[in-house]
Structures are given as structure tokens and as C-alpha cells.
Design a protein around this motif. Structure first.
Motif, PDB file in Angstrom:
ATOM      1  N   GLU A 187       7.017 -11.801  -0.166  1.00  0.00           N
ATOM      2  CA  GLU A 187       6.060 -11.014  -0.923  1.00  0.00           C
ATOM      3  C   GLU A 187       5.102 -10.250  -0.006  1.00  0.00           C
ATOM      4  O   GLU A 187       4.830  -9.054  -0.208  1.00  0.00           O
ATOM      5  N   VAL A 188       4.604 -10.941   1.020  1.00  0.00           N
ATOM      6  CA  VAL A 188       3.647 -10.309   1.929  1.00  0.00           C
ATOM      7  C   VAL A 188       4.295  -9.160   2.693  1.00  0.00           C
ATOM      8  O   VAL A 188       3.744  -8.054   2.787  1.00  0.00           O
ATOM      9  N   LEU A 189       5.479  -9.405   3.242  1.00  0.00           N
ATOM     10  CA  LEU A 189       6.160  -8.360   4.005  1.00  0.00           C
ATOM     11  C   LEU A 189       6.603  -7.207   3.105  1.00  0.00           C
ATOM     12  O   LEU A 189       6.605  -6.043   3.531  1.00  0.00           O
ATOM     13  N   ALA A 190       6.980  -7.517   1.872  1.00  0.00           N
ATOM     14  CA  ALA A 190       7.373  -6.456   0.939  1.00  0.00           C
ATOM     15  C   ALA A 190       6.189  -5.559   0.611  1.00  0.00           C
ATOM     16  O   ALA A 190       6.305  -4.324   0.596  1.00  0.00           O
ATOM     17  N   VAL A 191       5.038  -6.158   0.365  1.00  0.00           N
ATOM     18  CA  VAL A 191       3.827  -5.371   0.092  1.00  0.00           C
ATOM     19  C   VAL A 191       3.436  -4.553   1.316  1.00  0.00           C
ATOM     20  O   VAL A 191       3.081  -3.367   1.207  1.00  0.00           O
ATOM     21  N   GLY A 192       3.517  -5.174   2.490  1.00  0.00           N
ATOM     22  CA  GLY A 192       3.190  -4.451   3.711  1.00  0.00           C
ATOM     23  C   GLY A 192       4.115  -3.272   3.944  1.00  0.00           C
ATOM     24  O   GLY A 192       3.666  -2.166   4.275  1.00  0.00           O
ATOM     25  N   GLY A 193       5.416  -3.501   3.747  1.00  0.00           N
ATOM     26  CA  GLY A 193       6.369  -2.409   3.902  1.00  0.00           C
ATOM     27  C   GLY A 193       6.122  -1.293   2.909  1.00  0.00           C
ATOM     28  O   GLY A 193       6.251  -0.106   3.252  1.00  0.00           O
ATOM     29  N   LEU A 194       5.761  -1.669   1.690  1.00  0.00           N
ATOM     30  CA  LEU A 194       5.472  -0.659   0.664  1.00  0.00           C
ATOM     31  C   LEU A 194       4.248   0.169   1.048  1.00  0.00           C
ATOM     32  O   LEU A 194       4.230   1.394   0.850  1.00  0.00           O
ATOM     33  N   LEU A 195       3.234  -0.485   1.600  1.00  0.00           N
ATOM     34  CA  LEU A 195       2.031   0.246   2.023  1.00  0.00           C
ATOM     35  C   LEU A 195       2.352   1.232   3.141  1.00  0.00           C
ATOM     36  O   LEU A 195       1.868   2.370   3.136  1.00  0.00           O
ATOM     37  N   TYR A 196       3.172   0.805   4.097  1.00  0.00           N
ATOM     38  CA  TYR A 196       3.588   1.720   5.167  1.00  0.00           C
ATOM     39  C   TYR A 196       4.376   2.894   4.588  1.00  0.00           C
ATOM     40  O   TYR A 196       4.172   4.050   4.974  1.00  0.00           O
ATOM     41  N   PHE A 197       5.270   2.597   3.666  1.00  0.00           N
ATOM     42  CA  PHE A 197       6.111   3.639   3.071  1.00  0.00           C
ATOM     43  C   PHE A 197       5.281   4.640   2.279  1.00  0.00           C
ATOM     44  O   PHE A 197       5.439   5.863   2.439  1.00  0.00           O
ATOM     45  N   LEU A 198       4.391   4.142   1.434  1.00  0.00           N
ATOM     46  CA  LEU A 198       3.577   5.031   0.598  1.00  0.00           C
ATOM     47  C   LEU A 198       2.621   5.872   1.454  1.00  0.00           C
ATOM     48  O   LEU A 198       2.434   7.064   1.193  1.00  0.00           O
ATOM     49  N   THR A 199       2.037   5.248   2.464  1.00  0.00           N
ATOM     50  CA  THR A 199       1.121   5.993   3.328  1.00  0.00           C
ATOM     51  C   THR A 199       1.862   7.080   4.095  1.00  0.00           C
ATOM     52  O   THR A 199       1.363   8.202   4.254  1.00  0.00           O
ATOM     53  N   SER A 200       3.066   6.760   4.578  1.00  0.00           N
ATOM     54  CA  SER A 200       3.870   7.768   5.274  1.00  0.00           C
ATOM     55  C   SER A 200       4.190   8.932   4.348  1.00  0.00           C
ATOM     56  O   SER A 200       4.145  10.102   4.754  1.00  0.00           O
ATOM     57  N   GLY A 201       4.498   8.627   3.090  1.00  0.00           N
ATOM     58  CA  GLY A 201       4.765   9.682   2.123  1.00  0.00           C
ATOM     59  C   GLY A 201       3.560  10.556   1.873  1.00  0.00           C
ATOM     60  O   GLY A 201       3.673  11.786   1.782  1.00  0.00           O
ATOM     61  N   LEU A 202       2.389   9.942   1.798  1.00  0.00           N
ATOM     62  CA  LEU A 202       1.156  10.718   1.606  1.00  0.00           C
ATOM     63  C   LEU A 202       0.877  11.604   2.818  1.00  0.00           C
ATOM     64  O   LEU A 202       0.405  12.741   2.666  1.00  0.00           O
TER      65      LEU A 202
END
Length: 223
Positions: A187-202
Motif C-alpha cells: 500500500e505504501v509503495l503503491a501510494v508513493g509510486g502514484l504520487l511520483y506518477f501524478l506529479t510527473s504528469g503535472l
């Protein structure tokens, strides 16, 4: 097997602060590294052999050694020479110096893409060398390599996670800390990966908006 993300809600402020730290050091390192990168390219292209060889050597060394080694040398090695940097500044310096080597090569392609005739036309019109460089070389070169600079920006943001090794409380560091407290590894790594992905998209969207605004005289169409 079931996954539960509810326990991570209490850590939202921590993750937000860590994400801000990651984004901040990336912005500083990108701005400073790009400026240094232009200077390195100019030095490499200079007709002074010593300057040219030194800049060329810098670029090759930083592009062909791991960022982790560079970070360790700055954080653990420099204190032996009496230079002590905290994790924040060590991370910024390492990312800046590494980024400069890559942006130097990006700008090399950009400057070489500007027709020589434009420079000659600028001099013929009586423009100073400074104005020729700024308006006829730098701006069109930056426009030509803006997508490459955007890609480098994203890679730099993702590479900022390496600063977790020296204890900088950026996103990856806090992800690992939260994992050690909760043992919710997936769960922690999935959330972290999602934050990296979304920020990169922004960052990509912000870059495209910036390109369309600052270079609207020659805007590109993206696929």
C-alpha cells in the motif's frame, strides 16, 4: 489477500510535505543545472583549449558515473576537506552538478540546430554579441530542445529519490519511514509510486503550457 489503504490517511500531511521537498529540490537543481549546463556548453565550444578540455572532462565524468557515487562524494567525502553540507544542500548540489552535464549536451543539440545565417544576420544588423547570443541563439535553441529539457526535468524529479539515502526527508525517504511504521509495504509503495506518477504528469502539463506561452511564436504540436 486484501489491501487496506485507510491507515495511510493519517500520513497524508507527511507525504504532502515530503512531496513538496522533492519538487523544491528538483526545481532548484533544474534551474541551476540548466544555467551551468549552458556555461559548460559554451566552455566546451570555446577556442581556449584548457577551458574546452576541462568542460568536456566535466561533462564526461558526471554523465558516466552513478549519481549515487556523486552524492556520496559530496555528502561523505567533502567533510574530509572541511566542507560539511546538510542533506538538503548535499542533495541539491549533487542533482545540480549531475543535471548540468546532461543539459550541456541537450543545449549543444539546441545551439547546433540554429542556422549559422541567423547569427551572421544579427551581426550584420549591428547587434552586440550579447544580444545575438540571447535573442538569436539562446531563445531559439531553448525552444528547439524544450521537449528534451522537459524529459530531463522529469528524470531529475524521479532521481531526487536518491537523496533518501542520506536522510533527506523527501518523498522516498518518508515512504520508507511510513512503511517501517505500518508494515503496509504494498500500500505504501503503491501510494508513493502514484504520487511520483501524478506529479510527473503535472510537470509535463506545466511544461507544455509554458512552451505554448513563452514560445507561441513557434509553438509545437504534441502528439
Amino acid at each position: 489477500m486484501t489491501f487496506y489503504f485507510g491507515d495511510l490517511l493519517d500520513y497524508a500531511p507527511v507525504l504532502a510535505a515530503a512531496l513538496w521537498t522533492s519538487a523544491s529540490i528538483t526545481l532548484v537543481a533544474m534551474a541551476a543545472g540548466s544555467t551551468l549546463g549552458v556555461a559548460l556548453y559554451l566552455g566546451k565550444a570555446a577556442r581556449v583549449p584548457v577551458v574546452s578540455h576541462l568542460c568536456r572532462a566535466y561533462i564526461e565524468v558526471f554523465r558516466n558515473t552513478p549519481l549515487l557515487v556523486q552524492l556520496y562524494l559530496i555528502y561523505f567525502g567533502l567533510p574530509e576537506a572541511g566542507i560539511n553540507l546538510n542533506p538538503l544542500w548535499a542533495g541539491i548540489v549533487a542533482l545540480t552538478l549531475n543535471n548540468a552535464a546532461y543539459t550541456a549536451e541537450i543545449y549543444r543539440a539546441g545551439f547546433e540546430s540554429v542556422p549559422e545565417g541567423l547569427r551572421e544576420a544579427g551581426h550584420a544588423l549591428g547587434m552586440t554579441r550579447t544580444h545575438v547570443f540571447r535573442h538569436i541563439l539562446l531563445v531559439p535553441a531553448t525552444r528547439n530542445v524544450f521537449p528534451a529539457l522537459t524529459n530531463q526535468f522529469i528524470l531529475l524529479f524521479l532521481a531526487s529519490s536518491i537523496a533518501s539515502i542520506i536522510g533527506l526527508p523527501e518523498l522516498m525517504n518518508q515512504i520508507l519511514n511510513i512503511n517501517n511504521r505500518t508494515y503496509l509495504t504494498f500500500e505504501v509503495l503503491a501510494v508513493g509510486g502514484l504520487l511520483y506518477f501524478l506529479t510527473s504528469g503535472l510537470l509535463v502539463l506545466a511544461s507544455r503550457a509554458s512552451e505554448a506561452y513563452f514560445f507561441r511564436w513557434g509553438a509545437r504540436k504534441h502528439a
